[in-house]
Write a protein that holds these residues in place. Structure first.
Motif, PDB file in Angstrom:
ATOM      1  N   VAL A   1       0.851  -1.192   0.000  1.00 42.72           N
ATOM      2  CA  VAL A   1       0.000   0.000   0.000  1.00 42.72           C
ATOM      3  C   VAL A   1       0.887   1.242   0.000  1.00 42.72           C
ATOM      4  CG1 VAL A   1      -1.703   1.318   1.329  1.00 42.72           C
ATOM      5  CG2 VAL A   1      -1.921  -1.174   1.130  1.00 42.72           C
ATOM      6  N   LYS A   2       0.594   2.200  -0.881  1.00 40.01           N
ATOM      7  CA  LYS A   2       1.445   3.371  -1.065  1.00 40.01           C
ATOM      8  C   LYS A   2       0.894   4.645  -0.425  1.00 40.01           C
ATOM      9  CE  LYS A   2       4.341   1.052  -3.603  1.00 40.01           C
ATOM     10  NZ  LYS A   2       5.677   0.694  -3.043  1.00 40.01           N
ATOM     11  N   ALA A   3      -0.393   4.657  -0.081  1.00 42.05           N
ATOM     12  CA  ALA A   3      -0.995   5.882   0.463  1.00 42.05           C
ATOM     13  C   ALA A   3      -2.137   5.520   1.397  1.00 42.05           C
ATOM     14  CB  ALA A   3      -1.497   6.773  -0.670  1.00 42.05           C
ATOM     15  N   VAL A   4      -2.287   6.295   2.470  1.00 39.89           N
ATOM     16  CA  VAL A   4      -3.379   6.063   3.424  1.00 39.89           C
ATOM     17  C   VAL A   4      -4.063   7.374   3.757  1.00 39.89           C
ATOM     18  CG1 VAL A   4      -2.405   3.989   4.488  1.00 39.89           C
ATOM     19  CG2 VAL A   4      -1.791   6.232   5.406  1.00 39.89           C
ATOM     20  N   ILE A   5      -5.361   7.268   3.982  1.00 39.06           N
ATOM     21  CA  ILE A   5      -6.130   8.362   4.564  1.00 39.06           C
ATOM     22  C   ILE A   5      -6.608   7.876   5.925  1.00 39.06           C
ATOM     23  CG2 ILE A   5      -8.162   9.833   4.391  1.00 39.06           C
ATOM     24  CD1 ILE A   5      -8.026   9.465   1.365  1.00 39.06           C
ATOM     25  N   VAL A   6      -6.171   8.519   6.984  1.00 33.70           N
ATOM     26  CA  VAL A   6      -6.549   8.147   8.346  1.00 33.70           C
ATOM     27  C   VAL A   6      -7.774   8.969   8.733  1.00 33.70           C
ATOM     28  CG1 VAL A   6      -5.821   8.184  10.760  1.00 33.70           C
ATOM     29  CG2 VAL A   6      -4.219   7.481   8.975  1.00 33.70           C
ATOM     30  N   VAL A   7      -8.855   8.269   9.072  1.00 35.70           N
ATOM     31  CA  VAL A   7     -10.140   8.920   9.357  1.00 35.70           C
ATOM     32  C   VAL A   7     -10.504   8.643  10.820  1.00 35.70           C
ATOM     33  CG1 VAL A   7     -12.522   9.220   8.610  1.00 35.70           C
ATOM     34  CG2 VAL A   7     -10.799   8.407   6.974  1.00 35.70           C
ATOM     35  N   PRO A   8     -10.388   9.635  11.704  1.00 36.61           N
ATOM     36  CA  PRO A   8     -10.626   9.421  13.134  1.00 36.61           C
ATOM     37  C   PRO A   8     -12.106   9.461  13.508  1.00 36.61           C
ATOM     38  CG  PRO A   8      -9.878  11.655  12.766  1.00 36.61           C
ATOM     39  CD  PRO A   8      -9.873  10.991  11.423  1.00 36.61           C
ATOM     40  N   ILE A   9     -12.848   8.432  13.086  1.00 40.22           N
ATOM     41  CA  ILE A   9     -14.295   8.431  13.310  1.00 40.22           C
ATOM     42  C   ILE A   9     -14.666   8.239  14.777  1.00 40.22           C
ATOM     43  CG2 ILE A   9     -14.968   7.669  11.008  1.00 40.22           C
ATOM     44  CD1 ILE A   9     -15.273   4.816  12.254  1.00 40.22           C
ATOM     45  N   GLY A  10     -13.709   7.838  15.611  1.00 41.19           N
ATOM     46  CA  GLY A  10     -14.023   7.617  17.016  1.00 41.19           C
ATOM     47  C   GLY A  10     -13.941   8.876  17.861  1.00 41.19           C
ATOM     48  N   PHE A  11     -13.560  10.010  17.271  1.00 41.78           N
ATOM     49  CA  PHE A  11     -13.312  11.229  18.033  1.00 41.78           C
ATOM     50  C   PHE A  11     -14.154  12.371  17.480  1.00 41.78           C
ATOM     51  CE2 PHE A  11      -9.462   8.635  17.887  1.00 41.78           C
ATOM     52  CZ  PHE A  11      -9.255   8.404  19.245  1.00 41.78           C
ATOM     53  N   VAL A  12     -14.625  13.226  18.366  1.00 41.46           N
ATOM     54  CA  VAL A  12     -15.433  14.365  17.960  1.00 41.46           C
ATOM     55  C   VAL A  12     -14.579  15.577  17.626  1.00 41.46           C
ATOM     56  CG1 VAL A  12     -17.131  16.030  18.829  1.00 41.46           C
ATOM     57  CG2 VAL A  12     -17.517  13.592  19.151  1.00 41.46           C
ATOM     58  N   SER A  13     -13.412  15.708  18.278  1.00 43.87           N
ATOM     59  CA  SER A  13     -12.571  16.872  18.023  1.00 43.87           C
ATOM     60  C   SER A  13     -11.101  16.474  17.983  1.00 43.87           C
ATOM     61  CB  SER A  13     -12.800  17.947  19.092  1.00 43.87           C
ATOM     62  OG  SER A  13     -12.387  17.479  20.367  1.00 43.87           O
ATOM     63  N   ASP A  14     -10.262  17.410  17.542  1.00 41.21           N
ATOM     64  CA  ASP A  14      -8.828  17.154  17.366  1.00 41.21           C
ATOM     65  C   ASP A  14      -8.076  17.324  18.689  1.00 41.21           C
ATOM     66  OD1 ASP A  14      -9.484  16.880  14.735  1.00 41.21           O
ATOM     67  OD2 ASP A  14      -8.067  18.354  13.978  1.00 41.21           O
ATOM     68  N   HIS A  15      -8.398  16.467  19.666  1.00 42.88           N
ATOM     69  CA  HIS A  15      -7.702  16.570  20.945  1.00 42.88           C
ATOM     70  C   HIS A  15      -6.411  15.756  20.907  1.00 42.88           C
ATOM     71  CE1 HIS A  15      -9.674  12.754  21.526  1.00 42.88           C
ATOM     72  NE2 HIS A  15     -10.865  13.314  21.626  1.00 42.88           N
ATOM     73  N   MET A  16      -5.815  15.487  22.082  1.00 44.52           N
ATOM     74  CA  MET A  16      -4.457  14.965  22.108  1.00 44.52           C
ATOM     75  C   MET A  16      -4.324  13.606  21.428  1.00 44.52           C
ATOM     76  SD  MET A  16      -1.411  15.815  22.826  1.00 44.52           S
ATOM     77  CE  MET A  16      -1.792  17.296  23.767  1.00 44.52           C
ATOM     78  N   GLU A  17      -5.327  12.734  21.563  1.00 43.41           N
ATOM     79  CA  GLU A  17      -5.249  11.433  20.924  1.00 43.41           C
ATOM     80  C   GLU A  17      -5.188  11.547  19.404  1.00 43.41           C
ATOM     81  OE1 GLU A  17      -7.190  12.120  23.417  1.00 43.41           O
ATOM     82  OE2 GLU A  17      -7.165  10.509  24.900  1.00 43.41           O
ATOM     83  N   VAL A  18      -5.615  12.674  18.874  1.00 45.22           N
ATOM     84  CA  VAL A  18      -5.567  12.904  17.429  1.00 45.22           C
ATOM     85  C   VAL A  18      -4.273  13.617  17.033  1.00 45.22           C
ATOM     86  CG1 VAL A  18      -6.692  14.038  15.479  1.00 45.22           C
ATOM     87  CG2 VAL A  18      -8.085  12.909  17.229  1.00 45.22           C
ATOM     88  N   VAL A  19      -3.983  14.739  17.698  1.00 45.48           N
ATOM     89  CA  VAL A  19      -2.842  15.539  17.245  1.00 45.48           C
ATOM     90  C   VAL A  19      -1.500  14.890  17.586  1.00 45.48           C
ATOM     91  CG1 VAL A  19      -4.119  17.703  17.297  1.00 45.48           C
ATOM     92  CG2 VAL A  19      -2.851  16.992  19.332  1.00 45.48           C
ATOM     93  N   PHE A  20      -1.453  14.048  18.617  1.00 45.06           N
ATOM     94  CA  PHE A  20      -0.196  13.346  18.887  1.00 45.06           C
ATOM     95  C   PHE A  20      -0.215  11.936  18.313  1.00 45.06           C
ATOM     96  CE2 PHE A  20       2.773  10.645  21.109  1.00 45.06           C
ATOM     97  CZ  PHE A  20       3.938  11.371  20.981  1.00 45.06           C
ATOM     98  N   ASP A  21      -1.208  11.128  18.708  1.00 42.19           N
ATOM     99  CA  ASP A  21      -1.194   9.723  18.308  1.00 42.19           C
ATOM    100  C   ASP A  21      -1.311   9.546  16.799  1.00 42.19           C
ATOM    101  OD1 ASP A  21      -1.372   9.688  21.040  1.00 42.19           O
ATOM    102  OD2 ASP A  21      -2.774   8.032  21.147  1.00 42.19           O
ATOM    103  N   LEU A  22      -2.030  10.452  16.138  1.00 40.45           N
ATOM    104  CA  LEU A  22      -2.208  10.321  14.683  1.00 40.45           C
ATOM    105  C   LEU A  22      -1.291  11.273  13.915  1.00 40.45           C
ATOM    106  CD1 LEU A  22      -6.090   9.931  14.451  1.00 40.45           C
ATOM    107  CD2 LEU A  22      -4.345   8.194  14.845  1.00 40.45           C
ATOM    108  N   ASP A  23      -1.425  12.571  14.189  1.00 37.36           N
ATOM    109  CA  ASP A  23      -0.666  13.546  13.402  1.00 37.36           C
ATOM    110  C   ASP A  23       0.837  13.466  13.649  1.00 37.36           C
ATOM    111  OD1 ASP A  23      -3.103  14.376  12.550  1.00 37.36           O
ATOM    112  OD2 ASP A  23      -3.123  16.269  13.639  1.00 37.36           O
ATOM    113  N   THR A  24       1.221  12.977  14.814  1.00 37.17           N
ATOM    114  CA  THR A  24       2.645  12.903  15.146  1.00 37.17           C
ATOM    115  C   THR A  24       3.173  11.478  14.984  1.00 37.17           C
ATOM    116  OG1 THR A  24       2.313  14.717  16.725  1.00 37.17           O
ATOM    117  CG2 THR A  24       4.384  13.477  16.890  1.00 37.17           C
TER     118      THR A  24
END
Length: 339
Positions: A235-258
């Motif tokens: 697989v060469k490309a991914v789109i990560v879709v955080p459907i389990g979260f309502v907003s871009d809190h720490m689990e999103v900005v660190f665990d995913l974006d970082t």
């Protein structure tokens, strides 16, 4: 650290693990971004209510930091309201994403004259789904020529398997309602993204933010492990879709974006992360629809309950065996069916 200690109280999280997570926050100004996101959502909800001729007072209470829920309920009582409606910023059924909030609401209302109702679970509401579809399509655009190779990776917060298996009312599937609802929403979003983009996408449901002891089984696969597996499959490309979260809190900005973004880079994969629902107009409008729906039901009328996909319609009140508290089985919770 005081915030993290509040969040994890009673879970037996080692001090060294809390210190490690605390260092994540230092990358983002030393505090969680969630309060600012709640303020943004409150502004959007206020504007949507006013646009519909419903200038209702809105209060905001947190479970784990200021402004605390307990204090806000007492502010309501001082200001005059006696029957209020809770909009929980968590969309799925499980102990940690539903019953725990109801326990806190019960505790906060003790000793007051406030009656608290709540809206139903809303992950499969059209407003929430539409926000995820729009965000996925925007993320797809950022991949450019790699868009045709994109793999959709839907992600949510991992929870203990014992909690997942007991999520939702009886009868349950072997996986429990938490996993079933996420799988249903992922399927619906993927289908709609495919229809609107004219492409078809492979998809997976994965997990992030595990925090329990190593001896306790939690939902898997972890997103980083899964990205490495996808890379191994070509697989060469991914789109990560955080459907389990309502907003871009720490689990999103660190665990995913970082972390997840770094893993994808190591694997040579193009990476795009879809936004959470946040204050997307469809999501905000959908929350107000859900508020109106609940108020209609409270008047004894039959409201229209909109849903998308295969997950059932959410419920306003829960049976005692729904998403049980496995540590404190007898702990009372709000919006509980009695008898």
């Amino acid at each position: 650290m005081p915030f993290l200690q509040n969040v994890t109280r009673g879970r037996g999280i080692p001090a060294e693990r809390l210190a490690e997570v605390g260092r994540h926050y230092l990358l983002f100004g030393g505090r969680s971004p969630i309060n600012d996101q709640c303020r943004s959502l409150l502004r959007a909800l206020t504007n949507e209510l006013r646009s519909r001729g419903l200038p209702l007072p809105l209060y905001w209470g947190n479970r784990n930091w200021y402004p605390y829920l307990h204090d806000e309920v007492r502010a309501m009582e001082r200001d005059g309201p006696r029957r209020v409606l809770a909009v929980v910023t968590s969309a799925y059924p499980s102990y940690s994403s539903c019953r725990q909030y109801r326990e806190n609401l019960f505790d906060a209302a003790q000793g007051t004259q406030i009656q608290i109702d709540r809206i139903r679970h809303y992950a499969n509401h059209p407003g929430f789904v539409e926000a995820s579809v729009d965000a996925s399509l925007e993320a797809l655009k950022t991949l450019g020529e790699r868009a045709d190779e994109a793999h959709l990776v839907f992600v949510t917060h991992s929870i203990p398997i014992a909690m997942a298996e007991t999520a939702g009312p009886e009868p349950r599937s072997d996986r429990g309602a938490y996993v079933d609802w996420h799988a249903a929403v992922a399927s619906e979003v993927a289908q709609r993204v495919g229809q609107r983009s004219g492409r078809s996408f492979d998809r997976d449901l994965v997990y992030c933010s595990r925090s329990g002891p190593a001896s306790q089984p939690w939902l898997e696969p972890d997103i980083n492990d899964h990205l490495r597996q996808l890379a191994g499959r070509g697989v060469k490309a991914v789109i990560v879709v955080p459907i389990g979260f309502v907003s871009d809190h720490m689990e999103v900005v660190f665990d995913l974006d970082t972390e997840a973004a770094a893993t994808a880079q190591e694997c040579g994969m193009a990476f795009a992360r879809a936004s959470t629902a946040g204050d997307h107009p469809a999501f905000v409008s959908g929350l107000v629809d859900l508020m109106v729906e609940r108020a209609t039901a409270a008047r004894g009328e039959q409201p229209e309950r909109s849903v998308l996909g295969s997950a059932p319609i959410g419920w306003y009140e829960c049976r005692a065996d729904c998403c049980p508290n496995l540590r404190e089985p007898g702990r009372p919770a709000l919006c509980q069916i009695t008898g």
